[in-house]
Enzyme design. Structure first.
Site, PDB file in Angstrom:
ATOM      1  N   SER A 186       0.837  -1.276   0.219  1.00 12.96           N
ATOM      2  CA  SER A 186      -0.075  -0.014  -0.126  1.00 12.96           C
ATOM      3  C   SER A 186       0.630   1.462  -0.014  1.00 12.96           C
ATOM      4  O   SER A 186       0.210   2.463  -0.324  1.00 12.96           O
ATOM      5  CB  SER A 186      -0.832   0.045   1.085  1.00 12.96           C
ATOM      6  OG  SER A 186      -0.075  -0.151   2.491  1.00 12.96           O
ATOM      7  N   HIS A 214      -5.617  -4.461  -1.008  1.00 10.00           N
ATOM      8  CA  HIS A 214      -5.492  -3.178  -2.051  1.00 10.00           C
ATOM      9  C   HIS A 214      -5.713  -3.536  -3.502  1.00 10.00           C
ATOM     10  O   HIS A 214      -5.840  -3.115  -4.237  1.00 10.00           O
ATOM     11  CB  HIS A 214      -4.368  -2.210  -1.735  1.00 10.00           C
ATOM     12  CG  HIS A 214      -4.403  -1.462  -0.666  1.00 10.00           C
ATOM     13  ND1 HIS A 214      -5.004  -0.224  -0.798  1.00 10.00           N
ATOM     14  CD2 HIS A 214      -4.042  -1.503   0.574  1.00 10.00           C
ATOM     15  CE1 HIS A 214      -4.760   0.370   0.238  1.00 10.00           C
ATOM     16  NE2 HIS A 214      -4.094  -0.454   1.235  1.00 10.00           N
ATOM     17  N   LYS A 244     -12.386  -1.485   1.513  1.00  8.35           N
ATOM     18  CA  LYS A 244     -11.643  -0.474   0.577  1.00  8.35           C
ATOM     19  C   LYS A 244     -12.451  -0.601  -0.716  1.00  8.35           C
ATOM     20  O   LYS A 244     -13.526   0.303  -0.843  1.00  8.35           O
ATOM     21  CB  LYS A 244     -10.335  -1.152   0.427  1.00  8.35           C
ATOM     22  CG  LYS A 244      -9.381  -0.794   1.612  1.00  8.35           C
ATOM     23  CD  LYS A 244      -7.883  -1.403   1.591  1.00  8.35           C
ATOM     24  CE  LYS A 244      -7.304  -0.906   2.749  1.00  8.35           C
ATOM     25  NZ  LYS A 244      -6.399  -1.818   3.417  1.00  8.35           N
TER      26      LYS A 244
END
Ligand SMILES: *Cc1c(COP(=O)(O)O)cnc(C)c1O
Length: 396
Positions: A186, A214, A244
């Protein structure tokens, strides 16, 4: 009366952090966490959220969540194994397995919780875990919780991984050996070298564990890093988050049926922490369905990411070697990085500075997270603010 020892500990350490300028002050939002946010009455372009696809404020998800609340209420009422499993949870898990192309999936209350749950359900003090040195904090904590021997390998260094896997295997000290990695890192936006990791795992009989927080919704047309490399049947644990790209909250583990069956009887957060709320579950399921029906949001995310990257690069900024929409703007010096982020804020761009110890000393950066919800106009606006502040601070 409170404990004197505690007071002394807290006050000394808080003063110390504040003195070093490391005490993080939190700015509460007065708006949804969309492409534009309001803080202290001021609107700014938001380049700091993980809401990659804009789903956190999607009308379809909001409507689905409302309906779930109407029908099932606001809380699930119990842990999954007592009677906190609603039909909705099962439906979500079925959709997740389809999305990840695995036999089964299990949902948890967060991505962080997945790592607390899954690693220690399988690994113990007679085992070893090979862990990338840049793995997420929740992976590190999950590994510690298992009490397995933790062997760190240099970031994405396949020679180092191979050597350490060989050594661990040949030592004969461990019952089981796992290799564990983020799918997407990330801070730099680089992708784990999964084809090589899988190859090394096959050679030394390692259990493979990929935390794709991610990568899901972003890579592999949305299905994630494992799918991006065509390795869906070669990775034992695929961890994802619903917090996310999916835009809600929660996490999941996808894998073979026997793994999921085991996690349902042995992973402690599943047994001892109340299950996801009806609204979270219904909205997450809707989000996954949207991603499976159409790649439109995913395409828009990449288009916006490439647009922002091009714009910043053309201005002369160092944007590192990201392979994903995560766009670091590397400044170097820690103080200058913080100054840069503060000036961007004053000019109307919300992009957080990330400095040592989160990233190595001298590689301070402002990290940008473009999303599918940004318009070209917003991105142009952000780029011109970057130009102004970058020139002012002599970064470009
Ligand atoms: C963000 C993140 C998590 C935590 O996910 P939450 O759902 O926010 O708890 C776990 N692992 C990795 C790699 C992450 O980036």
């Amino acid at each position: 009366m409170s404990s004197k020892t505690l007071d002394q500990f807290l006050n000394e350490n808080l003063e110390d952090l504040k003195g070093k300028g490391l005490y993080n002050v939190i700015d509460p939002l007065e708006s949804p966490n969309g492409p534009v946010i309001t803080i202290n009455g001021i609107e700014m372009i938001n380049l700091s959220s993980n809401n990659y696809l804009g789903l956190a404020t999607d009308e379809r998800l909001k409507k689905t969540a409302d309906e779930a609340i109407e029908k099932f209420g606001v809380g699930a009422g119990a842990v999954r194994t007592i009677n906190g499993t609603l039909q909705l949870h099962i439906e979500l898990e079925e959709v997740l397995a389809k999305f990840k192309k695995t036999e089964a999936a299990i949902a948890y209350q967060s991505g962080f919780m997945c790592n607390m749950a899954a690693i220690s359900a399988v690994m113990d003090k007679n085992d070893a875990i090979l862990s990338d040195e840049l793995n997420h904090a929740s992976i590190i904590d999950g590994c510690r919780l298992s009490r397995a021997k933790i062997i760190r390998f240099n970031h994405s260094d396949m020679e180092d991984l191979r050597a350490k896997a060989k050594e661990a295997k040949e030592s004969g000290l461990y019952n089981k050996i796992m290799v564990i990695t983020d799918g997407v890192f990330s801070m730099d936006g680089d992708i784990a070298k999964l084809p090589e990791i899988v190859e090394i795992a096959e050679e030394f009989d390692l259990i493979t564990y990929v935390d794709d927080a991610h990568g899901s919704g972003v890579l592999g047309e949305g299905a994630g890093t494992v799918k991006h490399f065509g390795l869906s049947d070669k990775v034992d644990f695929q961890i994802g988050t619903l917090s996310k790209a999916i835009g809600v909250v929660g996490g999941y583990v996808a894998g073979k049926q026997n793994l999921i069956d085991w996690l349902k009887v042995r992973s402690r957060p599943f047994l001892f922490s109340t299950s996801l709320t009806p609204a979270d579950v219904a909205a997450s399921k809707k989000a996954i369905e949207i991603l499976m029906e159409s790649t439109e949001l995913n395409e828009r995310l990449w288009e916006n990411a490439n647009y922002l990257k091009d714009g910043l690069q053309k201005l002369g900024f160092d944007i590192g070697h990201s392979e994903t929409p995560i766009t670091p703007c590397i400044v170097g010096d820690e103080v200058k990085t913080q100054q840069f982020s503060k000036r961007l804020y004053e000019e109307g761009v919300y992009a957080k500075s990330i400095v040592f110890p989160t990233v190595p000393r001298g590689t301070g950066r402002v990290r940008n997270m473009p999303s599918a919800a940004h318009t070209k106009e917003m991105l142009d606006n952000a780029i011109s603010i970057y130009e102004k502040v970058g020139k002012e601070l002599e970064i470009i």
